[in-house]
Write a protein that holds these residues in place. Structure first.
Motif, PDB file in Angstrom:
ATOM      1  N   CYS A 189      11.666  -0.820  -7.365  1.00 12.72           N
ATOM      2  CA  CYS A 189      11.351  -1.183  -5.983  1.00 12.72           C
ATOM      3  C   CYS A 189       9.855  -1.390  -5.783  1.00 12.72           C
ATOM      4  CB  CYS A 189      11.872  -0.107  -5.035  1.00 12.72           C
ATOM      5  SG  CYS A 189      13.669   0.036  -4.973  1.00 12.72           S
ATOM      6  N   VAL A 190       9.042  -0.535  -6.399  1.00 14.54           N
ATOM      7  CA  VAL A 190       7.595  -0.675  -6.250  1.00 14.54           C
ATOM      8  C   VAL A 190       7.115  -1.960  -6.915  1.00 14.54           C
ATOM      9  CG1 VAL A 190       5.366   0.320  -6.893  1.00 14.54           C
ATOM     10  CG2 VAL A 190       7.181   1.793  -6.012  1.00 14.54           C
ATOM     11  N   ASP A 191       7.576  -2.228  -8.145  1.00 20.21           N
ATOM     12  CA  ASP A 191       7.180  -3.461  -8.830  1.00 20.21           C
ATOM     13  C   ASP A 191       7.541  -4.689  -8.000  1.00 20.21           C
ATOM     14  OD1 ASP A 191       6.317  -1.875 -10.868  1.00 20.21           O
ATOM     15  OD2 ASP A 191       7.761  -2.567 -12.357  1.00 20.21           O
ATOM     16  N   THR A 192       8.755  -4.698  -7.489  1.00 22.12           N
ATOM     17  CA  THR A 192       9.215  -5.856  -6.719  1.00 22.12           C
ATOM     18  C   THR A 192       8.418  -6.007  -5.435  1.00 22.12           C
ATOM     19  OG1 THR A 192      11.440  -5.489  -7.593  1.00 22.12           O
ATOM     20  CG2 THR A 192      11.240  -6.960  -5.712  1.00 22.12           C
TER      21      THR A 192
ATOM     22  N   ALA B 266       0.827  -1.207   0.000  1.00 22.32           N
ATOM     23  CA  ALA B 266       0.000   0.000   0.000  1.00 22.32           C
ATOM     24  C   ALA B 266       0.862   1.258   0.000  1.00 22.32           C
ATOM     25  CB  ALA B 266      -0.925  -0.010   1.217  1.00 22.32           C
ATOM     26  N   SER B 267       1.913   1.274   0.799  1.00 19.64           N
ATOM     27  CA  SER B 267       2.780   2.459   0.845  1.00 19.64           C
ATOM     28  C   SER B 267       3.527   2.637  -0.468  1.00 19.64           C
ATOM     29  CB  SER B 267       3.765   2.341   2.009  1.00 19.64           C
ATOM     30  OG  SER B 267       4.619   1.223   1.837  1.00 19.64           O
ATOM     31  N   ALA B 268       3.921   1.533  -1.093  1.00 19.79           N
ATOM     32  CA  ALA B 268       4.617   1.625  -2.380  1.00 19.79           C
ATOM     33  C   ALA B 268       3.723   2.245  -3.445  1.00 19.79           C
ATOM     34  CB  ALA B 268       5.097   0.241  -2.821  1.00 19.79           C
ATOM     35  N   LEU B 269       2.450   1.831  -3.472  1.00 23.92           N
ATOM     36  CA  LEU B 269       1.509   2.420  -4.429  1.00 23.92           C
ATOM     37  C   LEU B 269       1.309   3.905  -4.149  1.00 23.92           C
ATOM     38  CD1 LEU B 269      -1.298  -0.266  -4.865  1.00 23.92           C
ATOM     39  CD2 LEU B 269       0.430   0.428  -6.519  1.00 23.92           C
ATOM     40  N   GLY B 270       1.276   4.284  -2.883  1.00 20.83           N
ATOM     41  CA  GLY B 270       1.129   5.693  -2.536  1.00 20.83           C
ATOM     42  C   GLY B 270       2.293   6.529  -3.023  1.00 20.83           C
ATOM     43  N   VAL B 271       3.506   6.029  -2.813  1.00 19.54           N
ATOM     44  CA  VAL B 271       4.699   6.755  -3.261  1.00 19.54           C
ATOM     45  C   VAL B 271       4.705   6.898  -4.778  1.00 19.54           C
ATOM     46  CG1 VAL B 271       7.203   6.551  -3.506  1.00 19.54           C
ATOM     47  CG2 VAL B 271       6.141   6.204  -1.283  1.00 19.54           C
ATOM     48  N   MET B 272       4.375   5.822  -5.484  1.00 18.12           N
ATOM     49  CA  MET B 272       4.375   5.891  -6.939  1.00 18.12           C
ATOM     50  C   MET B 272       3.331   6.886  -7.445  1.00 18.12           C
ATOM     51  SD  MET B 272       5.569   5.114  -9.845  1.00 18.12           S
ATOM     52  CE  MET B 272       6.680   3.721  -9.645  1.00 18.12           C
ATOM     53  N   SER B 273       2.182   6.957  -6.803  1.00 12.94           N
ATOM     54  CA  SER B 273       1.147   7.891  -7.229  1.00 12.94           C
ATOM     55  C   SER B 273       1.610   9.336  -7.076  1.00 12.94           C
ATOM     56  CB  SER B 273      -0.134   7.658  -6.416  1.00 12.94           C
ATOM     57  OG  SER B 273      -0.645   6.359  -6.629  1.00 12.94           O
ATOM     58  N   VAL B 274       2.237   9.658  -5.946  1.00 13.42           N
ATOM     59  CA  VAL B 274       2.743  11.015  -5.741  1.00 13.42           C
ATOM     60  C   VAL B 274       3.830  11.338  -6.762  1.00 13.42           C
ATOM     61  CG1 VAL B 274       3.939  12.536  -4.121  1.00 13.42           C
ATOM     62  CG2 VAL B 274       2.148  11.007  -3.293  1.00 13.42           C
ATOM     63  N   HIS B 275       4.727  10.381  -6.984  1.00 10.30           N
ATOM     64  CA  HIS B 275       5.797  10.591  -7.961  1.00 10.30           C
ATOM     65  C   HIS B 275       5.226  10.868  -9.352  1.00 10.30           C
ATOM     66  CE1 HIS B 275       9.052   9.748 -10.742  1.00 10.30           C
ATOM     67  NE2 HIS B 275       8.390   8.706 -11.196  1.00 10.30           N
ATOM     68  N   ARG B 276       4.170  10.177  -9.737  1.00 13.29           N
ATOM     69  CA  ARG B 276       3.597  10.368 -11.070  1.00 13.29           C
ATOM     70  C   ARG B 276       2.954  11.749 -11.216  1.00 13.29           C
ATOM     71  NH1 ARG B 276       4.952   7.966 -15.529  1.00 13.29           N
ATOM     72  NH2 ARG B 276       2.817   7.967 -16.347  1.00 13.29           N
ATOM     73  N   VAL B 277       2.457  12.321 -10.125  1.00 14.63           N
ATOM     74  CA  VAL B 277       1.942  13.689 -10.188  1.00 14.63           C
ATOM     75  C   VAL B 277       3.069  14.642 -10.576  1.00 14.63           C
ATOM     76  CG1 VAL B 277       1.019  15.589  -8.816  1.00 14.63           C
ATOM     77  CG2 VAL B 277       0.044  13.295  -8.578  1.00 14.63           C
ATOM     78  N   PHE B 278       4.197  14.534  -9.898  1.00 14.97           N
ATOM     79  CA  PHE B 278       5.325  15.402 -10.215  1.00 14.97           C
ATOM     80  C   PHE B 278       5.856  15.117 -11.620  1.00 14.97           C
ATOM     81  CE2 PHE B 278       6.106  15.014  -5.424  1.00 14.97           C
ATOM     82  CZ  PHE B 278       5.217  16.042  -5.150  1.00 14.97           C
ATOM     83  N   TYR B 279       5.866  13.857 -11.997  1.00 13.49           N
ATOM     84  CA  TYR B 279       6.361  13.467 -13.313  1.00 13.49           C
ATOM     85  C   TYR B 279       5.485  14.057 -14.416  1.00 13.49           C
ATOM     86  CZ  TYR B 279       8.641  10.360 -16.692  1.00 13.49           C
ATOM     87  OH  TYR B 279       9.365   9.860 -17.739  1.00 13.49           O
TER      88      TYR B 279
END
Length: 472
Positions: free
Chosen positions: A357-360, A243-256
């Motif tokens: 890291c998120v995928d793994t 769950a935390s990994a998905l959260g981090v990836m979502s925030v990163h994609r906003v900036f991306y």
């Protein structure tokens, strides 16, 4: 004391497996075609002298192409857990080959508006379906200790193949000229690698890539989809790392997403005559940004498995978020062609390191029977957050793309996300420590804990249980 020998996790070890090589070849040929097709679309929409674009047009185009996948994603997840993933990859690549030929015909005819975007939407929807199937099938062609290295090699080489395909397309455009005819030919050319990818994956036996417990019926009602997605969501929420990994990836994609639109506008409207020979503007300069971004992803693939073995996935994600913030503040804020190219390199490194890291984490944390649904939710979040950022940036950024406040928001946002995620890591470690060492809070007059029996050592599981194993 003899330790348990770990399975090798080197690239040579991975490539020694024939099944891994076949799935990797499926990904490489498929994503090479993606690069060719995406370059054709970028040229058609942004750099075609026969068309014009402003920030809202660009963002709307991305929204039309990517957001509807949020509706397709839940069904795709259920199907990936009901159908043979090998069949999904085989058929979907053939479908894409037909669709890109259709898009090429629309470009040649000069068709714009809803019809053009719907055709592009179909291609991108199938594309995300394929990437979900590739990720869900990866654990079937490698062992668990090698998952970090396998993800690093697969996703990074796939991203590089996409950039190589795009670079080849840009080179052909430079030789053959731009315009509807040139970009139509590029779109049609993407069909060849898609057909090749389908032929490669056909070498797998039908059930080889999972799911482990194949449901023979392919019918899925709306209720089936809803229940399946709710079960997948509950499964993720029960696993805090996922769950935390998905959260981090979502925030990163906003900036991306914000940085993507900024870069497109800079090369479309600002870097037209700047930079000269080595850092040109236009589509060629944008190709340089993509090439350096690919170099960053390649470096991340080399460094990330080594770093994860030493500090763990969670702390490596934290470090990468901090690097992302500092890199964009230091380089992007200069708004020159050479600094944007270097910022692209840094962003490519950070994005790929975090994604590995998120995928793994997802592959390790979720059961195989839920993997298709979880990765489809992952891909849906991947798109929704990206498009939401594009739409917000379209109304915020000026047509030139220059906006120091936007760069500050991105840089500080990365740093704050790193701080929040680091705090989560520390709290998780502290809770595990409290479970493992209750004797530390005993009163001074309390009896001491019994001594450890000879020949027995204590080991801690991921769940914090106190387990014992004989020494070997």
């Amino acid at each position: 004391m003899a330790g348990v020998q770990q399975a090798p996790t080197t690239v040579r070890h991975l490539l020694a497996r024939r099944d891994f090589r076949r799935l990797l070849a499926t990904r490489l040929t498929s994503q090479f075609g993606d690069g060719v097709f995406q370059a054709a679309l970028a040229g058609t929409v942004l750099f075609n002298p026969q068309r014009a674009a402003d920030p809202i047009d660009v963002a709307a185009g991305f929204a039309v192409l990517l957001l509807p996948y949020s509706l397709v994603g839940p069904f795709a997840g259920v199907w990936l857990d009901r159908w043979s993933r090998r069949q999904v990859l085989l058929v979907a690549n053939l479908v894409r080959a037909v669709l890109v030929v259709l898009v090429g015909g629309l470009v040649l005819a000069g068709v714009q508006g809803a019809c053009f975007y719907v055709a592009g939407l179909a291609v991108f929807s199938v594309n995300r379906f394929i990437l979900s199937a590739l990720s869900a099938g990866l654990p079937h062609v490698t062992d668990e200790p090698s998952l970090v290295s396998a993800n690093a090699l697969s996703t990074t080489s796939g991203a590089i193949a996409s950039v190589v395909g795009g670079g080849a397309a840009i080179g052909v455009t430079a030789l053959g000229g731009s315009g509807n005819a040139g970009y139509a030919a590029l779109a049609v050319a993407a069909a060849l690698p898609y057909v090749t990818s389908s032929a490669v994956v056909s070498g797998f036996p039908r059930p080889y890539l999972g799911p482990d417990h194949l449901t023979r019926t392919a019918r899925a009602s709306a209720r089936d989809v809803l229940e399946g997605m709710l079960a997948g969501a509950r499964h993720v929420l029960q696993h805090a790392p996922a769950a935390s990994a998905l959260g981090v990836m979502s925030v990163h994609r906003v900036f991306y997403g914000l940085l993507t639109l900024m870069t497109l506008l800079l090369y479309r409207n600002t870097f037209t005559e700047q930079g000269g020979r080595f850092f040109p503007g236009g589509l060629t300069g944008l190709g340089e940004v993509l090439a350096l971004g690919a170099a960053g992803t390649l470096l991340a693939a080399v460094v990330t498995p080594w770093a994860v073995r030493r500090i763990g996935k969670a702390w490596w994600i934290t470090a990468m978020l901090a690097v992302g913030g500092v890199g964009q503040l230091a380089l992007g804020s200069l708004f020159t062609p050479w600094s944007i190219v270097l910022a692209g390199f840094a962003l490519g490194f950070v994005a790929q390191a975090v994604k590995i890291c998120v995928d793994t984490t997802l592959q390790e944390s979720v059961d195989d029977d839920f993997r298709g649904r979880v990765f489809s939710v992952y891909d849906t979040l991947f798109n929704v957050t990206f498009v939401a950022a594009l739409l917000a940036a379209a109304f915020w950024l000026p047509p030139s793309g220059r906006s120091l406040p936007a760069l500050v928001v991105v840089g500080v946002g990365y740093l704050l996300t790193a701080a929040v995620f680091a705090r989560w890591c520390l709290r998780r470690q502290r809770r595990a420590s409290d479970v493992l060492h209750p004797a530390e809070v005993l009163h001074a007059d309390a009896p001491a804990p019994p001594a450890e029996e000879p020949g027995v050592r204590r080991r801690t599981s991921d769940a914090g249980r106190d387990l014992t194993q004989p020494r070997t």
